[in-house]
Design an enzyme around this catalytic site. Structure first.
Site, PDB file in Angstrom:
ATOM      1  N   HIS B  58       0.820  -1.211   0.000  1.00  0.00           N
ATOM      2  CA  HIS B  58       0.000   0.000   0.000  1.00  0.00           C
ATOM      3  C   HIS B  58       0.858   1.267   0.000  1.00  0.00           C
ATOM      4  CE1 HIS B  58      -3.770  -2.167   0.652  1.00  0.00           C
ATOM      5  NE2 HIS B  58      -3.083  -2.956   1.451  1.00  0.00           N
ATOM      6  N   VAL B 181       4.263 -24.363  19.318  1.00  0.00           N
ATOM      7  CA  VAL B 181       4.766 -24.110  20.667  1.00  0.00           C
ATOM      8  C   VAL B 181       3.646 -24.478  21.633  1.00  0.00           C
ATOM      9  CG1 VAL B 181       5.526 -22.309  22.272  1.00  0.00           C
ATOM     10  CG2 VAL B 181       6.270 -22.258  19.867  1.00  0.00           C
ATOM     11  N   ARG B 319      -7.313 -13.180   8.877  1.00  0.00           N
ATOM     12  CA  ARG B 319      -6.316 -12.296   9.458  1.00  0.00           C
ATOM     13  C   ARG B 319      -6.634 -12.043  10.926  1.00  0.00           C
ATOM     14  NH1 ARG B 319      -9.930 -10.881   5.027  1.00  0.00           N
ATOM     15  NH2 ARG B 319     -10.307  -8.672   4.930  1.00  0.00           N
ATOM     16  N   SER B 345      -4.081  -5.858   7.851  1.00  0.00           N
ATOM     17  CA  SER B 345      -3.696  -4.945   6.776  1.00  0.00           C
ATOM     18  C   SER B 345      -3.347  -3.592   7.405  1.00  0.00           C
ATOM     19  CB  SER B 345      -4.848  -4.778   5.791  1.00  0.00           C
ATOM     20  OG  SER B 345      -4.481  -3.885   4.781  1.00  0.00           O
ATOM     21  N   CYS B 408       4.769 -28.971 -15.533  1.00  0.00           N
ATOM     22  CA  CYS B 408       3.462 -28.293 -15.525  1.00  0.00           C
ATOM     23  C   CYS B 408       3.306 -27.580 -16.847  1.00  0.00           C
ATOM     24  CB  CYS B 408       3.393 -27.308 -14.357  1.00  0.00           C
ATOM     25  SG  CYS B 408       2.015 -26.144 -14.435  1.00  0.00           S
ATOM     26  N   CYS B 410       0.540 -25.994 -18.053  1.00  0.00           N
ATOM     27  CA  CYS B 410      -0.234 -24.752 -18.054  1.00  0.00           C
ATOM     28  C   CYS B 410       0.653 -23.544 -17.744  1.00  0.00           C
ATOM     29  CB  CYS B 410      -1.367 -24.808 -17.042  1.00  0.00           C
ATOM     30  SG  CYS B 410      -2.480 -26.196 -17.276  1.00  0.00           S
TER      31      CYS B 410
END
Lengths: 423, 490
Positions: B58, B181, B319, B345, B408, B410
């Site tokens: 950003h 952990v 998130r 974010s 692969c 594609c």
């Protein structure tokens, strides 16, 4: 970067055939029989035979060889019959694209990047399976959701099992075949679920693969959610309404650790597209003329890379024509150009070839949109033929003879399959 | 389950969490003479929240002023350029457009523009309708204005995790994977972390555990923040739409979310999303028909040319959002325990700046930072074969035949690249996929899955029935139990 790069190896052929499955082998044979001297057959797999090598069930070759063979048997016979000493076969080799010099670029461990100049090309690269993303099944993304073809490869070629309890979404032929195959391997098949009200596979496969093994086929039912974090733990299935919308109040959970998708095949037409050939939005393969030539002169195509076939026998027929046409393109003596475009009309999804010529006989393949008990096949006002039972899953084959079109003077010929009243 | 990697008995710093933030911190610390270990519960770095990130760097004018998010966003943006270059991470400053449909939204754009000026984010301009349509002809005709920010970029978030972790490991960081952990004990001179197969004693613990950060904090008896799990669904569109928009398109932001975006990813596919839905189950990575409908509706409002039939794949990520709606970064009352939590974010954007801040916080815990005298330079991944011209492809394939064998089709990935990815740390199908793109194309692994499994088995020496999609119980195949064969051999 050094100024003097080693020259890439280069070979020159009359006809290069991309893909060595049944279509490719037949096309190469067709080209040789029509007089092409230098023919190349190239395939990405280590063996010729294409997808036949993993189709160990029988049912192949009734038309072409007059007996019932397994896929590998068909492939072996086809190789023996069609592939002669004058043909170069490159396996474990992948055709990437055509470069600025109009030469194919072929990658392999053996040759690195080989350049292939060919007077004509036949595309016979087969099809790929539609995936989960294409139909956006909600839910989690665990291991164990795979196409039926991948499962077939794992079981039949690698001797491995995809899971212990499977649900099959879609009633395409590979899914039906795999329902039986998994059952024979001791895997429980919880059911085959089909969104539409009719099955997508051949009737004989419904009978021989599901009915004979008591595997339930649930029509008008679909998977609405996949469950499981790491591995599939089950699916939610629900019947669908008339608009195919899931009726969630009647949803139920089906435990399983494997989901096989048999939701259709798409022509592998990337090379055709990159060569500039026009693609039919319905078949998703290249538009072809009656000589199986794409809209790019000198580029031909055949088999499942053009449209999806039910039977390998028709693939062979179509591909031999493509091979012969490719040879004629190089050697001279091409047939007169097509003068009639076939237009899919009522209850016809598509016709292949897309165009025909009024001077000779053609085999036209078509698929209907919906099942009809009794119907007429109509070619404009020029010709009509009685058809018995038609379903979308079974390709309709029509011989179009010059006499049908005598006096026909238009450029477009509409093809309809309409209900026929008993009379 | 057993942890992968050698568990060091004592380290200076243990970074818990191998997402992009933990990887960036471990890498930053690796540049000093410190013993560092990076610990993650998943089987590969970046396999949690980071893998499903939208991949946007950003510009730094969206976050509210006075927040840690706002402070670190622009600093991170500036650091990504050189970092991506050094580590060979796919990154391009494509710019972004925040668009307005009415006068109220134009006022919001004006506020964002002032914010950009305050933060010295350069080049931010307000575009009128005609300018917008000239630059992005496929935007909705109903959009009346747009705020253009040239410094916004797109990045491959998983590539960033792999490269940061690899560079850290090359410079001495121990990487412990499949290592949840389960306890942290305060011991003299540090903290002892209980792992599946042993204990690591660390002088400083950096808690970068993402969605698990509150549980990690609780292990030392702290409760300084609360997390909400916010799910986002993303939809990838067919490559035929490449070029539909050249810049990332944002709707006008709302207080809770940046909204559903149209993102031209670094790899040339258009991605639309994410949604923002709070969920109770932090492992809820399901996509939903509501989510799909919502994303498509929102994306089509911005770019009407997008149609549902263009979706080729979908995924979801969760998130970790702190209830303060800001990053939670700082020392705690437990000596040696540092939080880097609630990284929502613009966490990916801020990651390099967060790493810098975390390094200072580690030093403040009493660890001396002396620069590593002989840092190991990063060995970048070779340029993918698909991006090479024919002559260079030929050179590479003649030097090593494995670079001539296509695995692969594609995405044109060779066996040489797949084996390279495995040697660089991939142990699973997804590990190979996110490092090479094998399986990401239109057939979604239908034709390359077996070949990748073969390469994984050959390189790691594990039988194919021991391989997984992404670790844990995500097994791929079973061995056939054949009584005839078993009977004959026993």
């Amino acid at each position: 970067m050094s100024a003097s790069r080693p020259a890439r190896p280069r070979r020159v052929y009359d006809v290069a055939v991309v893909g060595a499955g049944p279509a490719g082998m037949a096309a190469a044979a067709g080209a040789r029989q029509a007089g092409a001297e230098r023919v190349l057959l190239v395939d990405r797999e280590p063996e010729t035979g294409g997808i036949l090598n993993q189709c160990i069930h029988s049912g192949f070759g009734l038309h072409h060889f007059g007996e019932e063979l397994t896929g590998p048997e068909f492939a072996q016979r086809a190789f023996a019959e069609m592939v002669d000493d004058g043909l170069d076969v490159l396996t474990d080799s992948f055709v990437v694209d055509r470069d600025a010099d109009d030469e194919l670029s072929v990658m392999s461990a053996e040759h690195g990047v080989l350049r292939v100049a060919a007077g004509a090309i036949v595309l016979a690269s087969g099809a790929r399976e539609r995936t989960r993303g294409a139909i956006r099944i909600p839910g989690s993304r665990p291991a164990g959701v795979m196409t039926a073809g991948l499962a077939q490869h794992l079981v039949n070629v690698r001797g491995l099992l995809p899971g212990r309890r499977a649900v099959i979404l879609g009633s395409g032929d590979i899914g039906l075949i795999m329902a039986r195959r998994l059952t024979l391997e001791g895997i429980e098949v919880a059911g085959v679920f089909e969104l539409l009200a009719h099955a997508n596979g051949l009737t004989r496969n419904i009978v021989e693969c599901l009915d004979d093994f008591d595997i339930p086929l649930h029509l008008s039912t679909t998977v609405v959610e996949v469950h499981g974090r790491d591995r599939v733990e089950g699916v939610t299935v629900a019947p669908v309404g008339p608009g195919l919308e899931p009726l969630l109040d009647r949803a139920r959970f089906v435990p399983c650790d494997t989901v096989l998708l048999s939701i259709g095949l798409l022509p592998e037409a990337e090379l055709a597209r990159s060569l500039g050939a026009r693609i039919d939005p319905v078949t998703r393969g290249p538009v072809v003329s009656s000589t199986m030539e794409t809209t790019r002169p000198g580029v031909f195509a055949a088999g499942n890379s053009v449209h999806i076939h039910d039977l390998v026998d028709f693939v062979v027929e179509e591909a031999q024509l493509a091979g012969r046409s490719a040879a004629a393109h190089v050697l001279g003596g091409s047939a007169p150009r097509d003068n009639v475009t076939l237009v899919p009309g009522e209850n016809v999804r598509y016709c292949v070839p897309h165009t025909i010529s009024t001077d000779r006989e053609h085999t036209v393949y078509l698929r209907v949109r919906r099942p009809l008990e009794r119907s007429w096949l109509r070619l404009g006002d020029a010709y009509e033929k009685r058809l018995r039972y038609v379903v979308p899953a079974e390709m309709v084959t029509v011989k179009v003879r010059p006499r049908f079109l005598e006096g026909f003077s238009s450029e477009a010929l509409r093809v309809d399959v309409v209900p026929r009243e008993e009379g | 389950m057993s942890a992968r990697g050698t568990i060091p008995r004592e380290v200076d710093v243990a970074v818990v969490g191998g997402g992009v933030v933990g990887c960036a911190i471990a890498r930053a610390l690796s540049q000093f003479e410190l013993d560092v270990c990076l610990i993650d519960r998943e089987t590969d770095v970046g396999f949690g929240t980071s893998k499903a990130n939208s991949g946007i760097i950003h510009a730094g004018h969206h976050s509210a002023s006075g927040t840690l998010k706002g402070t670190l966003e622009w600093a991170g943006n500036q650091q990504w350029g050189p970092l991506a270059d050094e580590l060979g991470i796919g990154f391009e400053r494509v710019g972004d457009l925040t668009v307005a449909f009415d006068e109220d939204e134009v006022a919001t754009l004006e506020r964002l523009r002032r914010q950009a000026v305050e933060r010295e984010v350069p080049g931010v301009e307000l575009w009128d309708g005609p300018r917008l349509r000239r630059e992005e002809p496929n935007l909705s005709p109903e959009i009346v204005a747009g705020l253009f920010a040239p410094s916004t970029g797109v990045i491959n978030p998983y590539e960033a995790c792999f490269a940061l972790a690899e560079d850290a490991v090359a410079n001495g960081v121990s990487l412990l994977l499949d290592a949840p952990v389960h306890s942290i004990d305060v011991v003299p001179d540090g903290l002892a972390l209980g792992l599946p197969e042993g204990t690591v004693q660390a002088r400083v613990v950096v808690n970068a555990a993402g969605l698990g950060a509150d549980r990690i904090e609780a292990m030392v008896g702290l409760h300084t923040f609360d997390l909400v799990a916010r799910k986002g669904e993303e939809y990838l569109l067919d490559k035929r739409l490449e070029g539909l928009v050249r810049r990332i398109v944002f709707p006008c932001p709302t207080p809770t979310s940046k909204g559903t975006l149209v993102i031209p990813t670094f790899d040339g596919t258009i991605m639309i999303g994410p949604t923002a839905v709070d969920v109770d189950d932090r492992d809820d990575l399901t996509t939903t028909s509501d989510g799909a409908a919502q994303v498509l509706r929102a994306a089509r409002r911005l770019v009407p040319g997008i149609s549902p039939g263009d979706c080729i794949a979908e995924f979801a990520g969760v998130r970790a959002v702190a209830t303060t709606n800001d990053f939670v970064i700082g020392a705690t009352e437990v000596p040696g325990f540092v939080n880097v939590a609630g990284i929502q974010s613009p966490g990916l954007t801020a990651a390099p700046a967060i790493a810098e801040l975390a390094t200072r916080l580690v030093a403040e815990q009493g660890l001396a930072l002396s620069p590593e005298p002989s840092p190991v330079p990063f060995e970048r991944c070779p340029v993918p074969v698909r991006d090479l011209d024919g002559a260079t492809r030929a050179e590479r394939a003649s030097a090593d035949p494995a670079f001539g064998r296509v695995v692969c089709r594609c995405e044109l990935v060779t066996e040489g690249e797949v084996r390279g990815a495995i040697r660089r740390g991939a142990t699973t199908l997804d590990g190979v996929k996110f490092r090479t793109r094998a399986g990401m194309g239109r057939c979604q692994g239908g034709s390359c899955t077996w070949r990748v499994m073969e390469a994984l088995s050959a390189e790691t020496g594990r039988p194919v029935d021991a391989l997984t999609k992404r670790g844990g119980d995500s097994w791929l195949v079973l061995r056939r139990e054949d009584p005839m064969i078993d009977g004959a051999t026993s």
